[in-house]
Design an enzyme around this catalytic site. Structure first.
Site, PDB file in Angstrom:
ATOM      1  N   ASP A 128       0.836  -1.206   0.000  1.00  0.00           N
ATOM      2  CA  ASP A 128       0.000   0.000   0.000  1.00  0.00           C
ATOM      3  C   ASP A 128       0.871   1.256   0.000  1.00  0.00           C
ATOM      4  O   ASP A 128       1.445   1.621   1.020  1.00  0.00           O
ATOM      5  CB  ASP A 128      -0.891   0.004   1.250  1.00  0.00           C
ATOM      6  N   LYS A 139      -2.404   6.094  -4.264  1.00  0.00           N
ATOM      7  CA  LYS A 139      -3.519   7.017  -3.976  1.00  0.00           C
ATOM      8  C   LYS A 139      -3.254   8.398  -4.545  1.00  0.00           C
ATOM      9  O   LYS A 139      -2.104   8.858  -4.538  1.00  0.00           O
ATOM     10  CB  LYS A 139      -3.729   7.140  -2.461  1.00  0.00           C
ATOM     11  N   TYR A 159       3.477   9.529  -0.394  1.00  0.00           N
ATOM     12  CA  TYR A 159       4.576   8.868   0.325  1.00  0.00           C
ATOM     13  C   TYR A 159       5.931   9.056  -0.383  1.00  0.00           C
ATOM     14  O   TYR A 159       6.968   8.720   0.178  1.00  0.00           O
ATOM     15  CB  TYR A 159       4.317   7.364   0.514  1.00  0.00           C
TER      16      TYR A 159
END
Ligand SMILES: NC(=O)c1ccc[n+]([C@@H]2O[C@H](COP(=O)([O-])OP(=O)(O)OC[C@H]3O[C@@H](n4cnc5c(N)ncnc54)[C@H](OP(=O)(O)O)[C@@H]3O)[C@@H](O)[C@H]2O)c1
Length: 288
Positions: free
Chosen positions: A55, A90, A60
């Site tokens: 994930d 995401k 990030y």
């Protein structure tokens, strides 16, 4: 909603079926707060341990290294195919359709994996128009083969209602929210489960802030497991998909070894009772 999982042993090979008929692994490695080199190593350790899902997120700043680490593992293991690995990323921020659509394509390029398995709107921030326009971009990315599954993150009931009431072509398959025994979000998780939207539990270890909580320590002792394993198992028995994060090989392995015991219904209730609405990161579920 807790149901007996006596027949469920939960291994890294366990999968969950989504509302679109596709399936994904039950346990994913989270890679938040990992720099590029930490992510490269952690993903390698995780894949070697048998994890098949990672994930990540645009925010990030490690999509490239995560993708590269997955690609290198696949190259070294010809028996394992790209479709055996589940990669999530995401959208950093909701915006107009064209920007969101371009941003998804950029993420596909960044990871170098050819496509993204699960693409999430990271939060409901940005207002209704930006949420619905960004979702349309996810739908088109699915149509164009860049993404397999679409979902949302940090969506509260009102954001889910808004999306389900819109003329969306695709229903989100998952809602990724902070859930652990110290923030159970029981109304929201029940709502998602009722709508057939899988709850992905982020911060399933409560960011390691309650590992020494007396109830956690005593239950871990009772079940002969670690505090981390107890929390991951709690998440699985609730029907969630936990995303434990660690940069350490031994913890990556430990957090996945949750098949050897089953928490009783009574002890699940005790753990549910630890709820203190502990927010370990941000809390956008009530955003306008
Ligand atoms: N959608 C969102 O808005 C959102 C927000 C937050 C997180 N997430 C996702 O969810 C994932 C997990 O959440 P998180 O990273 O915030 O927190 P977490 O997984 O609950 O906890 C991670 C922390 O626990 C430590 N840890 C890991 N295993 C341990 C063990 N067995 N014993 C003791 N300590 C242990 C880690 O340290 P070491 O690394 O040093 O082992 C790290 O400090 C993220 O990585 C990310 O993928 C999503």
């Amino acid at each position: 909603m807790w149901k007996s999982m006596a027949d469920q042993s939960y291994t890294l090979a366990s999968r969950i079926t989504l509302n679109n008929g596709l399936s994904m692994p039950r346990i994913h490695l989270g890679v938040y707060l990992m720099n590029g080199s930490e992510a490269t190593t952690a993903v390698k350790h995780a894949l070697e341990a048998g994890y098949r899902a990672v994930d990540s997120a645009q925010m990030y700043h490690n999509e490239k290294q995560v993708g590269k680490s997955i690609s290198e593992y696949l190259k070294a293991h010809p028996d394992i195919k790209r479709e055996d690995i589940h990669y999530t990323t995401k959208l950093a921020s909701n915006s107009d359709y064209a920007r969101a659509r371009r941003s998804i394509s950029q993420s596909v390029k960044e990871c170098g994996l050819g496509y993204i398995d699960l693409f999430l709107l990271h939060s409901p921030y940005g207002g209704k128009q930006a949420r619905l326009d960004s979702w349309r971009a996810v739908e088109d990315a699915i149509k164009d083969g860049e993404v397999k599954i679409g979902g949302v993150s940090n969506y509260g009931e009102k954001h889910l209602d808004e999306l389900l009431a819109s003329n969306a072509r695709i229903k989100p398959a998952v809602n990724q929210i902070e859930v652990h025994p110290f923030n159970t979000r029981s109304n929201l998780t029940a709502y998602c489960q009722e709508k057939d939207i899988v709850v992905e539990a982020y911060a399933p270890l409560a960011r390691a802030l309650r590992m020494k909580h007396p109830s956690i320590v005593s239950l871990a002792k009772k079940y002969g497991c670690t505090s981390g394993q107890l929390m991951v198992r709690w998440s699985l028995q609730h029907g969630f998909v936990p995303l434990p994060k660690s940069v350490r090989k031994e913890r990556i392995v430990e957090n996945s070894q949750v098949g050897g015991f089953e928490i009783s219904g009574e002890d699940i209730k005790t753990m549910d009772g630890l709820d203190e609405y502990l927010v370990t990161d941000w809390d956008p579920v009530d955003a306008d």
